[in-house]
Design an enzyme around this catalytic site. Structure first.
Site, PDB file in Angstrom:
ATOM      1  N   SER A   1     -32.481   2.681 -76.153  1.00 50.33           N
ATOM      2  CA  SER A   1     -33.392   3.260 -75.165  1.00 50.33           C
ATOM      3  C   SER A   1     -32.600   3.872 -74.014  1.00 50.33           C
ATOM      4  O   SER A   1     -31.395   3.629 -73.866  1.00 50.33           O
ATOM      5  CB  SER A   1     -34.355   2.188 -74.613  1.00 50.33           C
TER       6      SER A   1
ATOM      7  N   TYR B   1     -26.255  -6.289 -58.440  1.00 49.56           N
ATOM      8  CA  TYR B   1     -26.081  -5.057 -59.220  1.00 49.56           C
ATOM      9  C   TYR B   1     -24.891  -4.259 -58.695  1.00 49.56           C
ATOM     10  O   TYR B   1     -24.036  -3.803 -59.469  1.00 49.56           O
ATOM     11  CB  TYR B   1     -27.367  -4.239 -59.123  1.00 49.56           C
TER      12      TYR B   1
ATOM     13  N   LYS C   1     -21.433  -3.339 -60.747  1.00 53.82           N
ATOM     14  CA  LYS C   1     -21.075  -1.941 -61.008  1.00 53.82           C
ATOM     15  C   LYS C   1     -19.808  -1.536 -60.262  1.00 53.82           C
ATOM     16  O   LYS C   1     -19.025  -0.703 -60.736  1.00 53.82           O
ATOM     17  CB  LYS C   1     -22.246  -1.022 -60.640  1.00 53.82           C
TER      18      LYS C   1
ATOM     19  N   LEU D   1     -30.446   5.730 -71.316  1.00 53.65           N
ATOM     20  CA  LEU D   1     -29.193   6.479 -71.342  1.00 53.65           C
ATOM     21  C   LEU D   1     -28.487   6.329 -72.686  1.00 53.65           C
ATOM     22  O   LEU D   1     -27.929   7.296 -73.219  1.00 53.65           O
ATOM     23  CB  LEU D   1     -28.272   5.998 -70.223  1.00 53.65           C
TER      24      LEU D   1
ATOM     25  N   SER E   1     -22.737   3.070 -61.419  1.00 60.07           N
ATOM     26  CA  SER E   1     -23.931   3.497 -60.691  1.00 60.07           C
ATOM     27  C   SER E   1     -23.482   3.926 -59.305  1.00 60.07           C
ATOM     28  O   SER E   1     -22.446   3.466 -58.799  1.00 60.07           O
ATOM     29  CB  SER E   1     -24.928   2.345 -60.573  1.00 60.07           C
TER      30      SER E   1
END
Length: 252
Positions: free
Chosen positions: A15, A158, A162, A17, A145
């Site tokens: 799903s 997060y 990242k 990217l 990100s």
């Protein structure tokens, strides 16, 4: 690096990217192994040139089995694009108290440790292949990100995970230079994925309005096209490419 007549490994490939990237590489002539969790693989739409494999990127056994599933009579593994990840939202200190430590660990485990797990095992397999005429054996693209640089309120886990993906890129590229493997990173901004769509159209419109230009959400196929360009650009190594429409995230 030529994409045709290679094997490619794409994580999070059922799903968002990952799915867009798997399709783009298959359309370019690669034989794609798309890794994702069992529930995602069960709902993945079949596509020519893509073989879905249920795997957890944090599992050494699962990833090794997926790499080993590329048979000796198939094209050599030359391409890896790691897209698997999670995006928990929690403040360091919120109304329910301090950030849950297990949630922080889980974000780092999936986004950073999982990415490294795929990188190390895929690199080991690539290192055993014959190099091309330019001495290349492969290219690995990790997904970070913009939160790695401008994490917003509630993104501490997060952003940390990242940021780690960005931080490990240069030493990984230096480590793997001796065997002809390039390592790069894409840092997307706000992409129109199923995860974002679940927040509703009003949220999507508000986020799009914050992007300087183009003033819209990025599309997964644009991420896939950027991955293709990085793969084919033989001199691009140890670079983080932001795909964000000039967005610089505000605190919230």
């Amino acid at each position: 690096m030529k994409i045709a007549t290679t094997s490619a490994l794409v994580t999070g490939g059922a799903s968002g990217l990952g799915a867009a990237t798997a399709r783009r590489l298959a359309e370019s002539g690669a034989q794609v192994v798309a890794l994702d969790l069992p529930a995602a693989v069960d709902h993945a739409a079949p596509a020519p040139g893509i073989r879905y494999v249920a795997a957890d990127v944090t599992s050494a056994d699962d990833v090794q089995a997926a790499v080993d599933s590329i048979a000796a009579d198939q094209p050599a593994l030359r391409i890896v694009v790691s897209c698997a990840g999670i995006a928990p939202a929690r403040k360091v200190l919120g109304s329910k108290g301090p950030h849950d430590l297990d949630l922080f660990r889980r974000a780092v485990e999936v986004n950073l440790v999982g990415t490294f797990n795929v990188l190390r095992l895929a690199a080991a397999a690539m290192s055993q292949t014959e190099p091309d005429e330019h001495g290349q054996r492969g290219v690995i693209i990790n997904t970070a990100s913009v939160a790695a640089f401008e994490g917003q309120i509630g993104q501490v886990a997060y952003a940390a995970s990242k940021g780690g993906v960005v931080g490990m890129m240069l030493p990984a590229a230096r480590d793997l230079a001796a065997v002809g493997i390039r390592v790069n990173t894409i840092a997307p901004g706000i992409v129109d994925t199923p995860m974002l769509a679940g927040l509703g159209p009003e949220v999507g419109a508000s986020l799009a309005a914050s992007i300087p230009f183009p003033q819209r959400l990025a599309r997964p196929d644009e991420f896939a096209e950027l991955a293709r360009m990085i793969i084919e650009h033989d001199y691009l190594n140890a670079e983080t490419v932001r795909m964000d429409g000039a967005l610089r995230m505000a605190p919230s």
